[in-house]
Design a protein around this motif. Structure first.
Motif, short mmCIF file in Angstrom:
data_model
loop_
_atom_site.label_atom_id
_atom_site.label_comp_id
_atom_site.label_asym_id
_atom_site.label_seq_id
_atom_site.Cartn_x
_atom_site.Cartn_y
_atom_site.Cartn_z
N LYS A 37 -1.20 2.25 -3.72
CA LYS A 37 -1.09 1.46 -2.50
C LYS A 37 -0.50 2.30 -1.36
O LYS A 37 -0.99 2.26 -0.22
N ASN A 38 0.54 3.08 -1.66
CA ASN A 38 1.16 3.93 -0.64
C ASN A 38 0.21 5.02 -0.16
O ASN A 38 0.14 5.32 1.04
N GLU A 40 -3.01 4.83 -0.15
CA GLU A 40 -4.03 4.15 0.66
C GLU A 40 -3.49 3.86 2.06
O GLU A 40 -4.18 4.09 3.06
N GLN A 41 -2.26 3.39 2.14
CA GLN A 41 -1.65 3.09 3.44
C GLN A 41 -1.46 4.36 4.28
O GLN A 41 -1.47 4.31 5.50
N SER A 42 -1.29 5.49 3.60
CA SER A 42 -1.12 6.78 4.28
C SER A 42 -2.47 7.42 4.62
O SER A 42 -2.50 8.54 5.12
N HIS A 43 -3.55 6.74 4.29
CA HIS A 43 -4.91 7.21 4.58
C HIS A 43 -5.27 8.49 3.83
O HIS A 43 -6.07 9.30 4.30
#
Length: 89
Positions: A37-38, A40-43
């Motif tokens: 998830k992290n 993904e949030q960091s692209h």
């Protein structure tokens, strides 16, 4: 870093959650889920969800994640080369 490297070195460049979990035997399901998830949030990681039953979810590196790989592989090479100097009992 390990998740990014595993995605980078996979044959297809795509891994499902359970494939990553099998490769990371010392990581709990909760910690792996949070890590993905992290990322993904960091692209750095892209998450694809397919509308199937049960849902199929695949992870791959984004272009930004791929651009990080030369630095990451250099860091891994450095670690292998200097392992005995850095790790103490």
């Amino acid at each position: 870093m390990l998740v990014l490297y595993m995605l980078h070195t996979s044959e297809t460049g795509v891994l499902r959650f359970n494939e990553i979990r099998r490769l990371m035997t010392d990581c709990s399901q909760k910690m792996l889920s949070q890590t993905l998830k992290n990322l993904e949030q960091s692209h750095l990681v892209h998450r694809d969800v397919y509308p199937e039953v049960p849902p199929r979810v695949e992870y791959s590196l984004t272009e930004t994640g791929k651009s990080l790989m030369p630095a990451l592989t250099a860091l891994i090479a450095w670690g292998k080369e200097h392992f005995n100097e850095v790790v103490t009992d």
